[in-house]
Design a protein around this motif. Structure first.
Motif, PDB file in Angstrom:
ATOM      1  N   THR A  57     123.983  37.074 -36.053  1.00 30.60           N
ATOM      2  CA  THR A  57     124.975  37.669 -35.166  1.00 30.60           C
ATOM      3  C   THR A  57     124.350  38.886 -34.495  1.00 30.60           C
ATOM      4  O   THR A  57     123.285  39.369 -34.906  1.00 30.60           O
ATOM      5  N   SER A  58     125.010  39.412 -33.485  1.00 27.86           N
ATOM      6  CA  SER A  58     124.461  40.571 -32.779  1.00 27.86           C
ATOM      7  C   SER A  58     124.392  41.799 -33.692  1.00 27.86           C
ATOM      8  O   SER A  58     123.427  42.569 -33.618  1.00 27.86           O
ATOM      9  N   VAL A  76     112.294  31.684 -34.326  1.00 30.88           N
ATOM     10  CA  VAL A  76     111.809  32.922 -33.714  1.00 30.88           C
ATOM     11  C   VAL A  76     112.503  33.215 -32.385  1.00 30.88           C
ATOM     12  O   VAL A  76     112.558  34.379 -31.959  1.00 30.88           O
ATOM     13  N   ASP A  77     113.026  32.190 -31.733  1.00 31.77           N
ATOM     14  CA  ASP A  77     113.732  32.415 -30.475  1.00 31.77           C
ATOM     15  C   ASP A  77     115.031  33.182 -30.700  1.00 31.77           C
ATOM     16  O   ASP A  77     115.521  33.861 -29.787  1.00 31.77           O
ATOM     17  N   LYS A  78     115.596  33.070 -31.900  1.00 31.67           N
ATOM     18  CA  LYS A  78     116.855  33.746 -32.205  1.00 31.67           C
ATOM     19  C   LYS A  78     116.632  35.132 -32.817  1.00 31.67           C
ATOM     20  O   LYS A  78     117.596  35.857 -33.056  1.00 31.67           O
ATOM     21  N   ILE A  79     115.374  35.463 -33.103  1.00 29.37           N
ATOM     22  CA  ILE A  79     115.058  36.795 -33.622  1.00 29.37           C
ATOM     23  C   ILE A  79     113.982  37.397 -32.737  1.00 29.37           C
ATOM     24  O   ILE A  79     112.807  37.478 -33.117  1.00 29.37           O
ATOM     25  N   PRO A  80     114.334  37.828 -31.552  1.00 27.21           N
ATOM     26  CA  PRO A  80     113.319  38.407 -30.648  1.00 27.21           C
ATOM     27  C   PRO A  80     112.885  39.783 -31.134  1.00 27.21           C
ATOM     28  O   PRO A  80     113.602  40.472 -31.863  1.00 27.21           O
ATOM     29  N   LEU A  81     111.695  40.177 -30.725  1.00 24.50           N
ATOM     30  CA  LEU A  81     111.242  41.535 -30.989  1.00 24.50           C
ATOM     31  C   LEU A  81     112.098  42.521 -30.198  1.00 24.50           C
ATOM     32  O   LEU A  81     112.591  42.212 -29.111  1.00 24.50           O
ATOM     33  N   HIS A  93     116.633  45.540 -35.467  1.00 28.86           N
ATOM     34  CA  HIS A  93     115.997  46.212 -34.337  1.00 28.86           C
ATOM     35  C   HIS A  93     116.027  47.733 -34.470  1.00 28.86           C
ATOM     36  O   HIS A  93     115.174  48.423 -33.901  1.00 28.86           O
ATOM     37  N   GLN A  94     116.988  48.273 -35.191  1.00 27.97           N
ATOM     38  CA  GLN A  94     117.074  49.719 -35.381  1.00 27.97           C
ATOM     39  C   GLN A  94     116.189  50.215 -36.520  1.00 27.97           C
ATOM     40  O   GLN A  94     115.897  51.402 -36.606  1.00 27.97           O
ATOM     41  N   ALA A  95     115.753  49.299 -37.398  1.00 28.05           N
ATOM     42  CA  ALA A  95     115.022  49.685 -38.603  1.00 28.05           C
ATOM     43  C   ALA A  95     113.557  49.996 -38.314  1.00 28.05           C
ATOM     44  O   ALA A  95     112.979  49.509 -37.330  1.00 28.05           O
ATOM     45  N   ASP A  96     112.964  50.799 -39.195  1.00 31.14           N
ATOM     46  CA  ASP A  96     111.530  51.071 -39.157  1.00 31.14           C
ATOM     47  C   ASP A  96     110.785  50.296 -40.236  1.00 31.14           C
ATOM     48  O   ASP A  96     109.568  50.079 -40.108  1.00 31.14           O
TER      49      ASP A  96
END
Length: 391
Positions: A266-267, A193-198, A274-277
């Protein structure tokens, strides 16, 4: 003087298993006496030739044959995996003293039954052959999985302990193979979860195009064409569809974006989440579904199918919506519902994130797995010998 207990771990080097193996190495390499290898490390010439001759040859090369397993492709392919693993295990055991083995997943142990009788072995898996037979073939053709079922059973009987990634897989091990329940433990896998932040700021405004994300390698099996069809019919003027897949597909629409070379963690990969709904994958068959956890960790609501382990991750109405495979009407209705209720999707996404942190966290998974590994590495008889030698 007795040698220090040590485990040898062999992991499949494919897609989701590759991600899992990397996480396992990261979490356990510093705390557990264990050596990690991919199943196809250090392949010899004869293993490469065997793979080409047996594991990849289709007879005849038709779509129906592929779908129904009538050429025993899965058995031949998994026997090649087992042969790779056996040759690798024998080479490593010739150089290092191991007191336990670990295989992820069970086909890697198909040709190591003799070694499993000598060393305590932990088997971890996301799906059994029995589950695969029900997902992939018609009832009249499930006999094509008989060799896989037979070897699965032998491996499960020889294993010291079995780790399943879901209750669905655990039930299959127990009910389809008659394995004692106490031998099989569910340890839900998790993501870092640290690598996939909100996302700090996610735009849920009704004025912007609704952003739909799909991530899946086997595009047809994972319901990709269902999603594209529904999107073009219902949502192409008010939504964007972002597709991450290695499958070569031809779709020409200005609101459909295809990404073929996105790598996990990756970024660019994280930006898509992060862009998705919403994350949508109406899959027809799924051993576990790592990608759902990644999407949940990113705070996205899920639209998925009500099969195998997916209902253990996604509760319809809570952190997503579940439909039946192939039901394009329900798929359209689910997407429509989230477009019209964007705040609901946001709440679902936050619940998904909380569930990942509590139940599908990599740290929790590997802490539990390490306990089983330590028990296998130093079973009672070895522990006793070590204690006596120190007196």
């Amino acid at each position: 003087m007795p040698q220090s207990p040590r485990m040898l771990s062999i992991v499949e080097g494919f897609i989701g298993h590759l991600t899992y193996g990397r996480l396992m190495r990261e979490y356990l390499s510093q705390s557990c006496p264990i050596d990690f290898y991919w199943h196809n490390d250090e392949r010899e010439l004869r293993t490469r030739l065997m793979s080409r001759a047996i594991g990849h040859y289709r007879i005849p090369p038709t779509r129906w044959t592929l779908e129904q397993n009538t050429d025993f492709f899965l058995f031949r392919f998994q026997m090649c995996l087992g042969y790779f693993a056996r040759r690798l295990v024998l080479r490593k055991m010739a150089k290092t003293h191991y007191t336990a083995l670990h295989f992820h997943t069970q086909p890697l142990a198909y040709l190591c039954l003799d070694l499993m009788k000598e060393l305590p072995t932990v088997i971890s898996l996301d799906r059994t052959a029995a589950q695969a037979s029900r997902e992939y073939t018609k009832p009249s053709l499930r006999w094509t999985f008989a060799p896989n079922l037979h070897l699965d059973k032998q491996v499960f009987e020889a294993a010291k302990s079995i780790v399943s990634f879901s209750e669905a897989a655990r039930r299959s091990v127990i009910e389809d193979y008659n394995i004692p329940p106490k031998k099989v433990t569910v340890i839900y896998p998790g993501v870092d979860v640290d690598k996939i932040p909100l996302c700090d700021v996610r735009n849920h405004s009704n004025e912007k195009l609704f952003n739909i994300l799909f991530v899946g390698g086997d595009f047809e099996r994972k319901g990709g064409y269902d999603l594209v069809n529904v999107f073009l019919e219902k949502f192409s003027d008010r939504a964007e569809l972002h597709i991450v897949t290695q499958t070569p597909i031809e779709v020409n629409h200005h609101n459909i974006h295809i990404y073929k070379n996105i790598k996990a963690y990756t970024s660019d990969w994280l930006n898509l989440y992060h862009q998705a709904d919403v994350f949508v994958m109406p899959t027809y068959a799924e051993p576990f579904g790592w990608v759902f956890l990644e999407a949940m960790a990113a705070g996205l609501p899920i639209v998925a199918t009500n099969i195998t382990a997916i209902p253990e991750m996604v509760t319809s109405g809570e952190n997503g919506l579940l439909i039946e495979p192939g039901d394009r009407t329900a798929l359209a209705q689910s997407i429509q519902h989230l477009i019209e209720n964007r705040e609901l999707g946001q709440r679902m996404g936050l619940k998904g994130r909380q569930l990942v942190e509590q139940q599908f966290n990599a740290k929790t998974h590997f802490a539990k797995l390490e306990t089983l590994f330590q028990e296998a590495i130093a079973p009672p008889n070895i522990t006793t010998e070590l204690m006596r030698s120190s007196l």
